[in-house]
Design an enzyme around this catalytic site. Structure first.
Site, PDB file in Angstrom:
ATOM      1  CB  SER A 167      35.637  10.752  14.422  1.00 37.99           C
ATOM      2  OG  SER A 167      36.330   9.649  14.779  1.00 37.99           O
ATOM      3  CB  ALA A 168      36.262   9.817   8.932  1.00 41.77           C
ATOM      4  CB  SER A 169      39.185   5.719  12.471  1.00 39.77           C
ATOM      5  OG  SER A 169      38.121   5.430  13.589  1.00 39.77           O
ATOM      6  CB  SER A 170      43.792   8.023  12.000  1.00 33.92           C
ATOM      7  OG  SER A 170      44.988   7.625  11.021  1.00 33.92           O
ATOM      8  N   PRO A 171      43.128   7.172   8.702  1.00 34.12           N
ATOM      9  CG  PRO A 171      43.171   7.906   6.631  1.00 34.12           C
ATOM     10  CD  PRO A 171      43.065   8.365   8.000  1.00 34.12           C
TER      11      PRO A 171
END
Length: 391
Positions: A61-65
């Protein structure tokens, strides 16, 4: 502009605290790394799953900013640093690291799956970060060709600080790693500085977090007991639970005990579950509760600490709270089983001790390489590392 709005929100909420991280976030075009995702989603503060296994579980995933910014602030990379990233995923974090280590730095990022490694490499190239080296390999092994690294950052849930990371971290280096400190999945992201060849010392307040778990040689199997169709108790198999007895716990009526201790969502008490783990003499676990069980009132753990619980024999007691108005909640224990009174009392006594101690929320954490000296009492042992946590 959506990018600037995201940065402003991250600054306002305290996730971005330095000018260097702010500049990196304003520079890296996240949309180049998430093709096919609409811009509104790209620049939200939530995680974006980019790959799942056949059963639907997230693999990447693209982690939470918000979490990305917090970890970069923990890591504090500087121009000229060599950085090893474990878990390339989309390549967004590697691009941020390239900005933070420029000029003169070197970023190496490792990804287990060939398709993810190829995708990250292509996205980094499209965005102009073709100096980042993307390796297809097992992240637990690191990449010795460019060692030692001034910084190592792990962007997957790790069970251990692997031998490869110990060997490849520079003498004065720092590693930021989300470590599962208990087999139930209780995870904290620690920033460790190397203070001796076989010792790491935590330098900042750990982050409460959740990550897709490490795969490859560092993969670790979860253990749980099903208490109901919609409820599981995640636990440490080394505690040798009586699984058959535990599975019947919810057939007993609930017993509630309340402490009078009030907390609010704004209170800095996010590590209460970690404090309970360190201080309880009972086996520790965490409840996984589905919407049906929670809505029906069968099991209602305090959401803030992910179902922190203790158990013994056929009885469980879990951390709960009830609304008392004005944004405050009262802490207590809810127990099920033949020894409900005993375990509820044990848990509320622990809460009283925590309150009387000033509600400690700043754990002191050290890590020593396994086998280099006798483990301290209460140390959490892994194959390559022994963690010691105190408050």
């Amino acid at each position: 502009m959506l990018r600037d709005q995201l940065v402003g929100t991250l600054e306002q909420r305290g996730h971005i605290r330095s000018a260097t991280v702010e500049r990196a976030f304003r520079t890296v075009p996240r949309e180049r790394f998430l093709p096919g995702v609409d811009l509104e989603t790209v620049y939200t503060r939530r995680q974006i799953v980019t790959k799942r296994d056949p059963n639907g579980a997230a693999l990447s995933s693209a982690s939470s900013p918000s979490l990305v910014a917090d970890m970069l602030e923990q890591l504090a990379p500087r121009p000229g640093h060599r950085v090893l990233e474990i878990g390339a995923a989309t390549g967004i974090n590697a691009a941020l690291l390239a900005e933070l280590t420029s000029p003169g730095g070197k970023v190496v990022t490792i990804e287990l799956d060939q398709d993810l490694a190829d995708g990250a490499r292509a996205s980094l190239g499209r965005a102009g970060y073709d100096t980042v080296e993307v390796i297809r390999g097992d992240g637990a092994l690191g990449h010795p060709a460019h060692a030692p690294y001034d910084r190592i950052v792990v962007t997957a849930g790790a069970w251990d600080i692997s031998a490869g990371w110990w060997d490849q971290l520079a003498d004065d280096g720092r590693i930021v790693v989300p470590l599962r400190v208990h087999e139930s999945g209780l995870t904290r992201c620690f920033a460790f500085d190397r203070t001796a060849p076989h010792q790491l010392v935590g330098t900042t307040t750990p982050l409460v977090c959740g990550f897709v778990p490490m795969r490859g040689t560092a993969a670790h199997t979860d253990h749980h007991v099903r208490l109901d169709a919609d409820v599981v108790l995640k636990l440490d198999a080394t505690d040798q639970p009586d699984r058959a007895a535990l599975s019947s716990a919810l057939s007993h009526p609930r017993l509630e005990r309340w402490t009078g201790i009030q907390v609010s969502d704004a209170d800095p008490i996010g590590h209460l579950d970690l404090w309970l783990l360190v201080h309880t003499d009972r086996p520790f676990g965490r409840l996984g509760v589905g919407d049906t069980a929670r809505t029906s009132g069968l099991v209602t753990p305090a959401y803030r600490w992910a179902g922190a619980a203790i158990y013994h024999g056929a009885t469980i007691a879990y951390l709960a709270f009830q609304d008392v108005g004005n944004g405050h909640h009262e802490l207590g224990a809810i127990a099920h089983g033949p020894d409900a009174t005993t375990l509820a009392t044990d848990l509320t006594n622990l809460l009283d001790q925590w309150d009387e101690a000033g509600r400690p929320n700043q754990p002191t954490v050290t890590a020593q390489r396994a086998g280099t000296r006798p483990a301290e009492r209460g140390g959490i042992s892994r194959s390559d590392t022994v963690l010691t946590i105190s408050f």
